[in-house]
Scaffold this active site. Structure first.
Site, PDB file in Angstrom:
ATOM      1  N   GLU A 179     127.414 -28.109 -15.778  1.00 27.53           N
ATOM      2  CA  GLU A 179     126.523 -27.322 -16.643  1.00 27.53           C
ATOM      3  C   GLU A 179     126.534 -27.772 -18.107  1.00 27.53           C
ATOM      4  OE1 GLU A 179     127.135 -23.111 -16.166  1.00 27.53           O
ATOM      5  OE2 GLU A 179     126.453 -23.129 -14.091  1.00 27.53           O
ATOM      6  N   GLU A 298     126.463 -24.087  -6.824  1.00 32.04           N
ATOM      7  CA  GLU A 298     126.776 -22.711  -7.213  1.00 32.04           C
ATOM      8  C   GLU A 298     125.593 -21.839  -6.826  1.00 32.04           C
ATOM      9  OE1 GLU A 298     128.287 -21.776 -11.107  1.00 32.04           O
ATOM     10  OE2 GLU A 298     129.335 -23.706 -11.287  1.00 32.04           O
TER      11      GLU A 298
END
Length: 509
Positions: A179, A298
């Site tokens: 991320e 995720e």
């Protein structure tokens, strides 16, 4: 407004196969966050713990869940992670402050313990190691790779042997950071900065071992202002060097809009298709025949709005293994969760890896109490059933007609959301279906072509008269799948009724 209830219809044909289901679609995620590790999977002194501190009751539930690939050690945690802290004698490992979750990391559970944990799960459990490209870079990635995978005869591999692991860990699947498009991420980068660093790291790792499988960071979520442009920029640098690009998505009910929440899979499908389009556009520009896979590493239902309110009201002051993100899931959450599994299966031609975030205690299907029991959340059951009956199968193309209703966020969506998987060896077919209608049952007819099935083995549903029903420490089996009577298979047509607000598994042999 819901249209008048009518029968939903599907057609399945053995000739129309989407893809084979990768075992990696049933992966999960262990991050050094909250109680996922400490008092989750690892609790020395617990009555069920083995000599290494792994909780046997939790291991049993993980095996039942059917987890394969396990991503580690983060997540946001990895962007400040020093792998050297997590190896060697436990008593010599340093305690570190983790800014990602404002906690203290004792490093009692590290790289060797992670590999031992996977081995205890069983041969289906595969490591997926995330690299710190937030505060570190190429050198540290190569050092970790050498320590983990080189047999012996170099300083770092001999260090692993001296630490007690003669055999290399054989980690094949690596995430190039986490991320890094997010301003919250330690070491946040622009797409150009990250793309260059990811390419340099990937190129160096492939010099060590060209057979590694590498995942480039995609956008943290599709709501990011840089979404799609980030993927295009990163892949322009890394297209020939990586195998996958990552996707992350979490869903929650907001402002009482339950119909939109129940239609979350519509967003997940659109997200997947947008990333596929971006990947293929970059490939076309580069005139490459290569096809980039997707790593949805995720995904889950997560009530982030509640967590943000709690974090603002009571910021953490560096505790060890605090109770963080311990969402307690309802029947509604489990039905949405099941629909997300269906979305992943429907795109098995491009989604080669998927990791449910996370595995224990932290937005997880398994909960534990320190010194006490472990139990299954409502979301445990759809995952376990899909892992058991879809892994290794062939996803069949679903041609469906369904009554629809309007949602505030996604417009008109079908009340039926479904997929089907065929076992290529036995010929058995399993239908996974969700009824999104909160009040009415949904009749379903499935026409079968070229499928040698003649018997309904089982129709189970996860549903309840109370959509807010949950499994808790006091009542751990309040919500479990139950048998549904009356489902028939005659003359090549399956007939069933899906209960309101339900996750359904119909097995045919």
């Amino acid at each position: 407004m819901t249209r008048a209830v009518s029968t939903a219809r599907m057609t399945l044909d053995s000739a129309f196969v989407v893809a084979e289901v990768s075992p990696r679609l049933f992966g999960s995620f262990v991050e050094h966050l909250g109680r996922c590790v400490y008092t989750g999977i690892h609790e020395p002194g617990h009555p069920a713990a083995d000599e290494t501190g792994l909780r046997g009751d939790v291991l049993g539930l993980i095996r039942e869940l059917g987890v394969t690939t396990v991503r580690y050690p983060g997540g946001n945690f990895v962007s400040g992670y020093r792998w050297e802290d997590s190896v060697g004698p436990v008593e010599r490992r340093p305690r570190r402050l983790d800014p990602a979750w404002r906690s203290t990391e004792p490093n009692r559970f590290g790289l060797a313990e992670y590999v031992a944990f996977l081995r205890r799960i069983g041969p289906q459990a595969e490591p997926m190691m995330a690299l710190n490209l937030g505060t570190r870079g190429v050198t540290e990635a190569l050092e970790l790779l050498e320590y983990a995978n080189h047999p012996a005869g170099s300083e770092l591999s001999d260090r692993r042997v001296a630490h007690g692991d003669k055999a290399p860990y054989g980690i094949r699947l690596w995430c190039l950071g986490n991320e890094l498009d997010g301003p919250w991420q330690t070491g946040h980068k622009t797409a150009a900065e990250y793309g260059r660093l990811a390419a340099e790291t990937a190129r160096a790792m492939r010099q060590f071992d060209p057979e590694l499988e590498l995942v480039a960071c995609g956008s943290s979520n599709r709501g990011m202002p840089t979404f799609a442009a980030w993927e295009a920029t990163v892949l322009a640098e890394t297209y020939d060097l990586v195998d996958y690009v990552s996707l992350h998505a979490y869903y929650e009910e907001l402002d009482g809009d339950r119909d939109s929440f129940l239609a979350s899979a519509a967003d997940m499908e659109s997200f997947i298709e947008s990333v596929v389009a971006t990947c293929d556009h970059v490939g076309a520009r580069l005139k490459s025949a290569k096809r980039i896979g997707l790593s949805f590493d995720e995904w889950n239902v997560w009530y982030q709005s509640k967590w943000r309110e709690q974090a603002e009201a009571d910021p953490l002051d560096w505790p060890e293994a605090p109770r963080l993100l311990e969402d307690n899931y309802s029947v509604v959450d489990a039905v949405v969760f099941g629909s997300l599994l269906i979305a992943l299966l429907r795109h098995a031609d491009r989604v080669g890896v998927a990791c449910l975030a996370q595995l224990v205690n932290v937005i997880a299907p398994i909960m534990t109490e320190p010194g006490g029991p472990a139990w299954r959340q409502t979301t445990f059951h759809p995952f376990a059933q899909a892992a058991r009956y879809a892994r290794g199968g062939q996803v069949l193309h679903v041609a469906a007609e369904s009554p629809t209703h309007e949602t505030g966020k996604y417009g008109e969506v079908p009340l039926l959301y479904a997929t089907a998987v065929r076992d290529p060896e036995s010929g058995a077919v399993t239908v996974f279906a969700v009824n999104r209608d909160q009040r009415r049952p949904l009749p379903l007819e499935v026409v079968l072509h070229g499928l040698a099935v003649s018997e309904v083995v089982e129709h189970s549903a996860l549903a309840d008269a109370d959509p807010e029903a949950r499994n808790t420490l006091a009542d751990p089996d309040r919500v479990v799948p139950h048998p549904v009577p009356g489902t028939t298979l005659r003359d090549g047509t399956l007939s069933a009724v899906l209960e309101p607000l339900s996750w359904n598994v119909i097995r045919l042999s």
